[in-house]
Design an enzyme around this catalytic site. Sequence first.
Site, short mmCIF file in Angstrom:
data_model
loop_
_atom_site.label_atom_id
_atom_site.label_comp_id
_atom_site.label_asym_id
_atom_site.label_seq_id
_atom_site.Cartn_x
_atom_site.Cartn_y
_atom_site.Cartn_z
N ARG A 1 32.39 39.05 41.57
CA ARG A 1 33.19 38.41 42.69
C ARG A 1 31.95 37.73 43.63
O ARG A 1 32.21 36.84 44.03
CB ARG A 1 34.10 39.52 43.51
CG ARG A 1 34.79 39.03 44.66
CD ARG A 1 35.36 40.38 45.21
NE ARG A 1 35.69 41.34 44.22
CZ ARG A 1 37.04 41.35 43.98
NH1 ARG A 1 37.93 40.71 44.65
NH2 ARG A 1 37.50 42.60 43.11
N TYR B 1 47.84 42.69 44.08
CA TYR B 1 47.13 43.77 44.80
C TYR B 1 47.42 43.86 46.16
O TYR B 1 46.62 44.34 47.06
CB TYR B 1 45.85 43.81 44.60
CG TYR B 1 45.04 43.39 43.26
CD1 TYR B 1 45.04 44.37 42.42
CD2 TYR B 1 44.44 42.21 43.10
CE1 TYR B 1 44.53 44.16 41.22
CE2 TYR B 1 44.06 41.91 41.58
CZ TYR B 1 44.09 42.92 40.59
OH TYR B 1 43.35 42.55 39.48
N CYS C 1 59.86 31.94 41.07
CA CYS C 1 61.36 32.53 41.12
C CYS C 1 61.22 34.03 41.21
O CYS C 1 61.56 34.89 40.40
CB CYS C 1 62.30 32.08 40.21
SG CYS C 1 62.76 30.33 40.37
N1 LLP Z 1 31.34 45.00 35.29
C1 LLP Z 1 32.56 45.63 35.05
C2 LLP Z 1 32.31 46.69 33.61
C3 LLP Z 1 33.69 45.38 35.36
O1 LLP Z 1 34.81 45.84 34.75
C4 LLP Z 1 33.82 44.59 36.48
C5 LLP Z 1 35.16 44.19 36.82
C6 LLP Z 1 32.53 43.84 36.79
C7 LLP Z 1 31.37 44.50 36.31
C8 LLP Z 1 32.52 42.70 37.86
O2 LLP Z 1 33.08 43.28 39.21
P1 LLP Z 1 33.08 42.55 40.43
O3 LLP Z 1 31.60 42.31 40.79
O4 LLP Z 1 33.57 41.25 40.44
O5 LLP Z 1 33.85 43.43 41.66
N2 LLP Z 1 41.21 41.44 39.32
C9 LLP Z 1 40.66 42.31 40.22
C10 LLP Z 1 39.20 42.83 39.83
C11 LLP Z 1 39.09 43.56 38.45
C12 LLP Z 1 37.72 43.60 38.19
C13 LLP Z 1 37.58 44.34 36.76
N3 LLP Z 1 36.11 44.78 36.51
C14 LLP Z 1 40.77 41.59 41.44
O6 LLP Z 1 41.19 40.28 41.48
O7 LLP Z 1 40.18 42.13 42.52
#
Ligand code: LLP
Length: 437
Positions: A294, A334, A361
């Site tokens: 992110r 979320y 919908c």
């Molecule tokens: N490493 C692992 C093992 C992960 O499972 C994830 C995210 C990341 C790194 C990266 O995380 P970040 O830096 O992006 O926070 N769909 C959800 C987020 C799910 C993240 C799953 N794993 C949302 O839209 O907030």
Amino acid sequence: MDYSKWLKNRELEYKNGVLHIAGMNTIELSEKYGTPVYIVNENLIRIRYRKLKETLDSEYENNAIHYAVKANSNLSVLKILKSEGASFDCSSVGEIYTCFKAGIKPKSIFYTGNMFTNQDFKFAVENDILINLDSISQINRLVKVYDDLGKEKKTISFRINPEFGAGHHAHTITAGKYIKFGILGHQVIEAYSKAKQLGFNKFGIHMHIGSGVLDAHDFEKATEKLLSIAINLTDTLDMKLEFIDFGGGIGIPYRPEEDDFNLELYKNIVLKKFVDITEREVFGKPILKIEPGRYISAEASIILTQINTIKDNGFKLFAGVDAGFHTLVRPTMYSAYHHIIPCETKQGVQSLKYDIAGPICESGDILGKEREFPELKEEDFLAVLDAGAYGYVMSSSYNSRPRPAEILINNGQPYLIRESEKFDDMLSHQIIPEHLK
Ligand code: LLP
């Protein structure tokens, strides 16, 4: 944070009343490519990557940033990060395959899957991908795959669940006794002894506590726990770790009133504590890894969408748009906040509160609730911000709505990097049996 600074951080600004992204007019982009459309700012991805890289380099040179491909796996995004020297974190064989298509070499990929199948292992072993196991039970199946393929076992890693999780929503907290990920502290010695016994000779250790963590303090306890586990491991099993991976999770300020993630604090809480233990001779100098998704890609993209319907039902005002939870599911899934702004400012009109509603919908298809805008009109354009992580990758063709196009902006030029789906794309894998023809 000051609002104009918050926008500027995203390379967004109003020029003559029109919203520009990376210097490009959002109304012209909307009209040229049609809406909804994802606009991706190449420069911002580079800026975010470099900022993190500088932060790591300033503390410890032997480091690697594995961009979490799941956040945004567009080939152009991967190629941008590859050109910056990034490494990659994949959660599935499909993501590894996508990396290969972007020209990324196996050696810069780390495979943190969960609930691995034998097919997953086979693909990874055949392609020399470093695997991060999620359960002790998986190792016997993995060893069989190595043996069947006649491949030499080298490095193995386990995902540790440090029990201190964090995240912007319950679904994104990935550590804790009742969470499905990783192995718990009391299982670590067993896991690595077994790995040693089965013929692996190099080892890494990993954690990922959750996603969307805006307060760096939330990493503190988990970091301390992982480091104490790492020390215990090196002492008890007399093994040197090749790397320690602190996972991803670094959040971004989706709301203008939020501050940026404090990287200086992260440095003190995570990086310096890691550096301290590398002072111990027995520990050596393992690679320091992190896996942000992110932080690198979220703020670089917006969705441009057009209003088709203004509805006042006497109780509530709705602005109906052509983007929805098929294009960005985060608000629905979320209750996540995404800032939404008009592509054109208006003077001398009253401000009103709207729910910004998509065309799916379901009543849950609301991209933003009770948002204040200078009076909106049908055919106005809006921009939904911070859509570059978990945006397109979580989109769907629900309600048989084709997924949108993606446009990359680089040096004042727009490039179509993904065509919008056509109706036939949504049907292309269906087979009608003879008796229904
Ligand atoms: N490493 C692992 C093992 C992960 O499972 C994830 C995210 C990341 C790194 C990266 O995380 P970040 O830096 O992006 O926070 N769909 C959800 C987020 C799910 C993240 C799953 N794993 C949302 O839209 O907030």
